[in-house]
Scaffold this active site. Structure first.
Site, PDB file in Angstrom:
ATOM      1  N   ARG A   1    -122.596   5.842 -75.830  1.00 34.69           N
ATOM      2  CA  ARG A   1    -122.276   7.031 -76.292  1.00 34.69           C
ATOM      3  C   ARG A   1    -123.500   7.717 -75.866  1.00 34.69           C
ATOM      4  O   ARG A   1    -124.267   6.966 -76.678  1.00 34.69           O
ATOM      5  CB  ARG A   1    -121.745   6.895 -76.689  1.00 34.69           C
ATOM      6  CG  ARG A   1    -120.655   8.516 -76.901  1.00 34.69           C
ATOM      7  CD  ARG A   1    -120.115   8.644 -78.031  1.00 34.69           C
ATOM      8  NE  ARG A   1    -118.286   7.440 -78.391  1.00 34.69           N
ATOM      9  CZ  ARG A   1    -117.953   7.593 -79.292  1.00 34.69           C
ATOM     10  NH1 ARG A   1    -117.902   8.293 -79.954  1.00 34.69           N
ATOM     11  NH2 ARG A   1    -116.636   6.838 -79.126  1.00 34.69           N
TER      12      ARG A   1
ATOM     13  N   SER B   1    -114.769  10.999 -77.702  1.00 35.71           N
ATOM     14  CA  SER B   1    -113.794  10.693 -78.438  1.00 35.71           C
ATOM     15  C   SER B   1    -114.228  12.435 -79.450  1.00 35.71           C
ATOM     16  O   SER B   1    -113.710  12.969 -79.204  1.00 35.71           O
ATOM     17  CB  SER B   1    -113.859   9.597 -79.863  1.00 35.71           C
ATOM     18  OG  SER B   1    -112.862   9.681 -80.441  1.00 35.71           O
TER      19      SER B   1
ATOM     20  N   ASP C   1    -110.092  12.375 -78.171  1.00 35.54           N
ATOM     21  CA  ASP C   1    -109.535  11.239 -77.504  1.00 35.54           C
ATOM     22  C   ASP C   1    -108.019  10.710 -77.665  1.00 35.54           C
ATOM     23  O   ASP C   1    -108.057   9.326 -77.599  1.00 35.54           O
ATOM     24  CB  ASP C   1    -110.023  10.808 -77.173  1.00 35.54           C
ATOM     25  CG  ASP C   1    -110.926   9.644 -77.878  1.00 35.54           C
ATOM     26  OD1 ASP C   1    -111.103   9.983 -78.886  1.00 35.54           O
ATOM     27  OD2 ASP C   1    -111.087   8.025 -77.894  1.00 35.54           O
TER      28      ASP C   1
ATOM     29  N   ARG D   1    -108.120   8.779 -83.610  1.00 35.41           N
ATOM     30  CA  ARG D   1    -107.764   8.986 -84.621  1.00 35.41           C
ATOM     31  C   ARG D   1    -106.829  10.598 -85.173  1.00 35.41           C
ATOM     32  O   ARG D   1    -106.247  10.676 -84.947  1.00 35.41           O
ATOM     33  CB  ARG D   1    -109.111   9.604 -84.981  1.00 35.41           C
ATOM     34  CG  ARG D   1    -110.633   8.939 -84.601  1.00 35.41           C
ATOM     35  CD  ARG D   1    -112.291   9.122 -85.164  1.00 35.41           C
ATOM     36  NE  ARG D   1    -112.932   8.315 -84.948  1.00 35.41           N
ATOM     37  CZ  ARG D   1    -114.298   8.266 -85.669  1.00 35.41           C
ATOM     38  NH1 ARG D   1    -114.406   8.721 -86.648  1.00 35.41           N
ATOM     39  NH2 ARG D   1    -115.113   7.546 -84.799  1.00 35.41           N
TER      40      ARG D   1
ATOM     41  N   SER E   1    -113.270   6.220 -91.407  1.00 38.43           N
ATOM     42  CA  SER E   1    -112.769   7.264 -90.782  1.00 38.43           C
ATOM     43  C   SER E   1    -112.002   7.964 -89.631  1.00 38.43           C
ATOM     44  O   SER E   1    -111.982   7.636 -88.130  1.00 38.43           O
ATOM     45  CB  SER E   1    -114.663   7.104 -89.396  1.00 38.43           C
ATOM     46  OG  SER E   1    -114.552   6.155 -88.862  1.00 38.43           O
TER      47      SER E   1
END
Length: 633
Positions: free
Chosen positions: A86, A188, A348, A351, A447
């Site tokens: 990332r 994300s 994405d 979460r 998270s």
């Protein structure tokens, strides 16, 4: 390559068929004098890169003499963190761009070709989100096509989704299609400038050591693009080895989702109104479908955030974990619609944030949502397994998450295990437990990453949204709320008060200095012996493998050299952890203090924990001295 005049000659690129030399390309005399290593790196970049946008970025930096920026971009490479590769999009070997994605996929292919004998039968799944950046000519869809082209050029079948999908669809497809591996192009919840490359192994979980290190080693051995086919992003439209799994996987996913639905008849008459935001990402259509699968009327979408938009224009940060500040439009819509529940998935859709309106709005933390989901999954398991002992049932959490599941497990008789941070560890642990014949009911990371069941070895905001909706419906039928149920859970198992936050630090030497100081604290020449006046009774350092609470001084959790993480257990029962993020330039800190069952007043616990947290931040991180950026409330 260099001409006799020291000017770069443009190589052929896939955006244009024009191969003429640009007479305005920069001279390199200043660069040569500055750094031979850097000149060689620029030479390699210009020889290999065929994207005119990223080529132009390097050329511009050279012509302006911005050598520090060039060194930053070209003299280091990407490495796997807690969520794969990332980085910002743009030119450079340590950025996400056409060239680095091609290089990474060449290395992945080479490693798979050595490890998987039937690679050309199983193939690789490839998915992508909605991210794009005009100035670098990069988009998730284009990078997914280039990933596919590299594999197709070596006669490897590719299951490339024809449109954007939630991240959990890729690992689900890897398992369902029995593929050799999967790749998801996504960053994300990161800022709009970033993108990423997540790799899943054949078990559907993200790659761990030794696979991740060996893939990167293979990348180093395959840096030069193999040929024109690797750059042909339209190859996916022509190759008979490319299939599109989107309809099959969507159908199978929705069918399997029914295993998490326990009260469909009740859902169909639920009067609750629920608002959902997809944060300009992929989640809108998929969450609507999951609600229908559970018997619900689809949630009310936030109109300004419903459509995919890589600029994320209505939020300062596309991370629903940030709470009220990024949920403003969702909460306003809920007020006007008379809705009492707000759900938000990140771009994405892996979460999920949850908010509830009782008197005012409460945005639940990831640990609080996990307490509710853990209770809910075990509650329904008991009702569907009467007179069965739960000694084969497991729940999982990362080691920086609340210990609420551990407390439940010790009371209810099921099993609990913790892992290192990052859902890649949970996904692989799920695979191992299921292989041994165990049942994993629920897993989470603080998270706001949740997984109900075990058929997707990745956090899943899409399925979790439907499960939370059903839990809300059930509680409403019993004239209760999420807030009331959470208090009931704390009364049963004891209050678990947690604090989670972070500071931003974009200077790696400063981060190294902070953690080196913690390992050789002033006046102790070792780890600190107290925080805020409270004695520290145990220290666990994942980076070194040290754990003073173990008889042999060695940590039970695996050693992780890629980042820092130190956990302090205090005499008052508090647990505090400092760790570097694997995906962002942040130092995160986590604190927790547990009360006894039956105690309903958490104010004293909160007061004590706030003191510990403040001391941890001020004494251990020294934000003013180290010029750390505090999280905006």
């Amino acid at each position: 390559m260099l001409s006799s005049a020291g000017v770069y000659v443009c190589a052929t690129d896939t955006h244009s068929t024009d191969t003429s030399t640009d007479p305005k390309e920069p001279q390199l005399s200043g660069l040569r004098a500055a750094d031979c290593e850097l000149e060689a790196a620029v030479q390699r970049w210009m020889n290999w890169d065929r994207n005119p946008f990223t080529r132009a970025q390097i050329q511009s930096l050279v012509s302006r003499g911005l050598y520090d920026d060039l060194r930053s971009r070209l003299l280091s490479r990407l490495s796997f963190g807690t969520a794969g590769l990332r980085a910002p999009m743009g030119a450079g070997f340590n950025r996400i761009n056409d060239l680095t994605v091609i290089q990474t996929t060449q290395g992945l292919y080479s490693y798979l070709n050595r490890c998987v004998s039937d690679l050309r039968i199983k193939g690789v799944v490839v998915g992508f989100d909605v991210r794009a950046q005009e100035e670098s000519g990069c988009s998730s869809s284009r990078l997914a096509a280039l990933t596919s082209s590299v594999l197709l050029s070596r006669d490897v079948p590719v299951h490339l989704f024809s449109s954007y999908v939630p991240t959990p669809f890729v690992p689900y497809a890897v398992k369902k299609l029995r593929a050799a591996a999967g790749v998801m192009i996504t960053a994300s919840h990161n800022m709009k400038e970033d993108n990423g490359y997540k790799v899943y192994w054949s078990n559907g979980a993200q790659v761990l050591a030794p696979h991740d290190k060996q893939v990167l080693q293979s990348v180093e051995e395959e840096l030069q693009p193999w040929g024109a086919l690797c750059w042909d992003h339209e190859l996916v439209q022509r190759s008979p080895l490319r299939t599109d799994p989107i309809h099959q996987i969507s159908r199978c996913y929705m069918e399997q989702l029914s295993s998490l639905c326990f009260h469909k008849a009740l859902n169909s008459i639920c009067p609750l109104k629920i608002v959902h935001s997809s944060f300009h990402g992929v989640g809108h259509v998929f969450v609507q479908d999951t609600f229908r699968e559970f018997g619900f009327t689809p949630p009310i979408p936030v109109p300004q955030q419903k459509e995919p938009d890589p600029a994320f224009p209505t939020v300062h940060c596309p991370n629903p974990e940030e709470g009220h500040s990024v949920l403003k439009l969702s909460l306003q819509l809920a007020e006007s619609e008379g809705a009492t529940i707000v759900l938000a998935t990140d771009p994405d859709a892996d979460r999920l944030a949850v908010a509830e309106r009782v008197d005012g709005w409460t945005v639940f933390s990831g640990n609080q949502v996990a307490a509710l989901l853990g209770w809910w999954m075990f509650f329904n398991w008991k009702h569907t397994h009467p007179n069965v002992e739960p000694n084969n049932v497991y729940m999982l959490a990362t080691c920086v998450s609340s210990r609420i599941l551990q407390t439940m497990a010790s009371t209810e008789g099921f099993n609990y295990q913790e892992t290192l941070p990052g859902f890649k560890w949970i996904g692989n642990k799920i695979h191992d437990l299921c292989e041994e014949g165990h049942e994993v009911l629920f897993s989470f990371e603080e998270s706001i990453g949740f997984l109900c069941g075990s058929w997707v070895p990745e956090k899943d905001g899409v399925s979790s949204a439907a499960v939370v909706a059903e839990m809300c419906s059930f509680l409403h039928h019993r004239k209760s709320t999420l807030t009331q149920q959470l208090l009931h859970i704390y009364h049963m198992y004891g209050c678990h008060v947690t604090r989670t936050s972070y500071v931003t630090c974009r200077d790696p030497p400063t981060i190294q200095r902070i953690f080196s100081r913690l390992r050789c604290f002033p006046a102790t020449s070792s780890y600190p012996c107290s925080v805020g006046g409270v004695p520290i009774i145990a220290v666990r350092d994942i980076n070194t493998g040290y754990d003073s609470s173990q008889s042999d001084g060695r940590s039970i959790l695996p050693v992780a050299k890629s980042g820092h993480m130190i956990t302090f257990t205090l005499q008052n029962g508090a647990v505090a952890t400092l760790r570097t993020s694997g995906t962002e330039p942040k130092i995160k800190f986590y604190t927790e203090l547990r009360g006894a069952p039956g105690e309903s007043d958490a104010s004293l616990l909160e007061e004590e924990l706030n003191k510990v947290t403040a001391a941890l931040l001020e004494d251990f991180l020294e934000p003013k001295k180290n010029k750390l950026i505090l999280r905006t409330p």
